[in-house]
Design an enzyme around this catalytic site. Structure first.
Site, PDB file in Angstrom:
ATOM      1  N   GLU A  54      37.874  28.663  38.920  1.00  0.00           N
ATOM      2  CA  GLU A  54      38.556  29.954  38.729  1.00  0.00           C
ATOM      3  C   GLU A  54      38.506  30.568  39.861  1.00  0.00           C
ATOM      4  OE1 GLU A  54      41.335  31.558  38.125  1.00  0.00           O
ATOM      5  OE2 GLU A  54      41.111  32.343  36.600  1.00  0.00           O
ATOM      6  N   ASP A  55      39.193  31.540  40.843  1.00  0.00           N
ATOM      7  CA  ASP A  55      39.589  32.137  42.300  1.00  0.00           C
ATOM      8  C   ASP A  55      38.451  33.532  41.811  1.00  0.00           C
ATOM      9  OD1 ASP A  55      41.254  33.028  40.728  1.00  0.00           O
ATOM     10  OD2 ASP A  55      43.146  33.641  41.755  1.00  0.00           O
ATOM     11  N   PHE A  89      40.559  45.208  44.429  1.00  0.00           N
ATOM     12  CA  PHE A  89      42.090  44.176  45.118  1.00  0.00           C
ATOM     13  C   PHE A  89      42.594  43.161  45.721  1.00  0.00           C
ATOM     14  CE2 PHE A  89      45.844  41.626  44.487  1.00  0.00           C
ATOM     15  CZ  PHE A  89      46.170  41.284  43.221  1.00  0.00           C
ATOM     16  N   ARG A 145      48.178  33.544  49.994  1.00  0.00           N
ATOM     17  CA  ARG A 145      47.114  32.671  50.140  1.00  0.00           C
ATOM     18  C   ARG A 145      46.474  32.324  50.351  1.00  0.00           C
ATOM     19  NH1 ARG A 145      48.127  32.444  44.141  1.00  0.00           N
ATOM     20  NH2 ARG A 145      49.451  33.329  43.037  1.00  0.00           N
TER      21      ARG A 145
END
Ligand code: IMP
Ligand code: MG
Length: 181
Positions: A106-107, A159, A172
């Site tokens: 997972e990121d 974030f 991305r």
């Protein structure tokens, strides 16, 4: 599809949290650790689309034991920065994992809702073992008790974008991990 995108913030103006060199070093170390932990075994990496695609690509190349990979997709935050709490499977694995040694890749492990859901789902397939690798761990934000077995970096509640991670699908491909203002 709506084309009503938020204003574009050039990634070069955002603060760098981890450089691509720092990321590469940690991914290598994780690959080495996994290769030792699964010595003489064969593993299946299951990447969570789309955020984990780049991390998985690097991790798979840093792992020296026999490995294959597959992908799942779950409903994402969309443009919101906070999770709705509901997780939905959009794409399942292509190949059976019963009796296999599985690592979910997972990121970001954030509230834990996504990985908690995926872990339960994958356990229903009866793998021989199941572990979790995540590039980032926002440990302060956990809503459900879940821990990753392999973590590149623990981060504060900010974030971030880059290295596969997005804001409204953008950024991305940014090579460093940067803080979204
Ligand atoms: P969780 O279910 O709250 O643990 O959500 C984890 C998912 O939220 C990750 O797979 C990311 O896709 C997304 N996410 C959480 N924090 C961030 C962030 O800082 N940047 C980009 N995506 C994030
Ligand atoms: Mg994700």
């Amino acid at each position: 599809m709506s084309t009503n995108l938020p204003a574009y913030v050039p990634p070069g103006t955002m603060d760098v949290l981890f450089t691509k060199e720092q990321i590469a070093e940690r991914v290598k170390a994780l690959g080495k650790q996994i290769s030792e932990d699964y010595k003489d075994q064969s593993i299946v990496l299951i990447g969570v689309l789309k955020g984990a695609a780049i991390f998985l690509a690097d991790l798979a190349r840093a792992i020296e034991v026999d490995n294959t990979f597959d992908f799942v997709a779950v409903s994402s935050y969309g443009r919101a920065r906070v999770s709705s709490g509901a997780v939905k499977l959009i794409k399942d694995i292509d190949n059976p994992i019963e009796g296999r040694h599985v690592i979910i890749v997972e990121d970001i492990l954030d509230t834990g809702l996504t990985l908690n859901y995926l872990r339960d789902l994958m356990l229903q397939h009866k793998p021989a073992s199941l572990k979790i690798a995540t590039c980032l761990d926002k440990h302060e934000r956990r809503l459900v008790p879940i821990q990753a077995d392999y973590v590149c970096f623990k981060i504060p509640d900010r974030f971030v974008i880059g290295y596969g991670m997005d804001y409204a699908e953008r950024y991305r491909g940014v090579e460093d991990i940067r803080i979204m203002p």
